[in-house]
Design an enzyme around this catalytic site. Structure first.
Site: not given
Ligand code: GLP
Length: 247
Positions: A67, A136, A138, A143
């Site tokens: 992404d 959440n 995702h 989402e």
């Molecule tokens: C972000 C990314 C995801 C990631 C997730 C968890 O927004 N777009 O690919 O896996 O949220 O984030 P983190 O690893 O910082 O907890």
């Protein structure tokens, strides 16, 4: 789903690194699906160590990232393009022409989504997809409520996701409101998926993933249907599993 519980983030990172290095050694021209956020940072550090100390070779590897924020230039320090260079690509012998990330500044973003999905068809799907999980539930930036059969698309970020990611920005206002993300169906095309989750922050998401019925309210639960998923989770992130529903 194969579940590996580690004592902490360091052990989690070493395990994830081991699986990625094994993939690259078995197939030197592997396509790796890569993630951003804080979850993979330790894994990337271990991969860089492996490149420096164990001679792991990325010359023929290709990468597809999940992404990118809409509106951020590739050189913006908060973009996922910048993140990947800073935390991995600049430190291993990967050919920059082999690394692919959606362009969040494309003039025609719908076309960018279609082109990225085509790219996944053309060079992918990933032999191994590394995946974090949002608080959440995702995956990528899919989402809650995103259809399980979604392909690469534009998503409006939930306020909770923007708040969770605000720690990387100067202020909440600076966090983009939209992103381009591989869809859930696009992610499920990967041959193998390695999910990593670390820390108490992820404990609710991991409990829901492992104990609740799969549902589009919990994007990560789509992974339950995939044949080759390894979940690497540390004790903190696993601690709510097996204790009934939280209040
Ligand atoms: C972000 C990314 C995801 C990631 C997730 C968890 O927004 N777009 O690919 O896996 O949220 O984030 P983190 O690893 O910082 O907890």
């Amino acid at each position: 789903m194969n579940i590996i519980i580690t004592k902490d983030n360091q052990e989690l990172s070493e395990k994830a690194c081991e699986l990625i290095e094994q993939q690259v050694s078995e197939k030197p021209d592997s396509v790796l699906g890569l993630a951003t956020g804080s979850s993979p940072l330790g894994t990337y550090k271990e991969l860089i160590k492996g490149y420096n100390n164990r001679g792991v070779n990325y010359e023929d590897v290709k990468t597809l990232n999940l992404d990118e924020y809409i509106g951020l230039d590739k050189n913006d320090s908060q973009s996922y393009h910048f993140f990947m260079r800073q935390h991995l690509f600049d430190h291993i012998n990967i050919n920059s022409d082999h690394t692919f990330i959606p362009n969040g500044k494309a003039a025609d973003l719908e076309k960018e989504c279609q082109d990225y999905e085509q790219l996944i068809e053309d060079i992918g799907p990933p032999d191994l997809q590394l995946l974090g999980v949002g608080q959440n539930g995702h995956i990528g930036f899919n989402e809650p409520g995103t259809p399980f059969d979604s392909e690469t698309h534009i998503i409006h970020l939930e306020e909770s996701t923007r708040q969770a990611n605000a720690r990387f920005f100067d202020s909440l206002e600076d966090v983009p409101k939209q992103a381009v993300t591989m869809g859930i169906q696009s992610i499920l095309k990967s041959r193998k998926i390695v999910v990593i989750a670390s820390g108490e922050r992820k404990a609710d998401a991991i409990r829901r993933l492992l104990e609740d019925q799969p549902s589009e309210d919990m994007p990560a639960s789509a992974l339950i249907h995939h044949k080759h998923v390894t979940l690497i989770v540390d004790e903190e992130a696993y601690k709510k599993v097996g204790h009934g529903e939280e209040t």
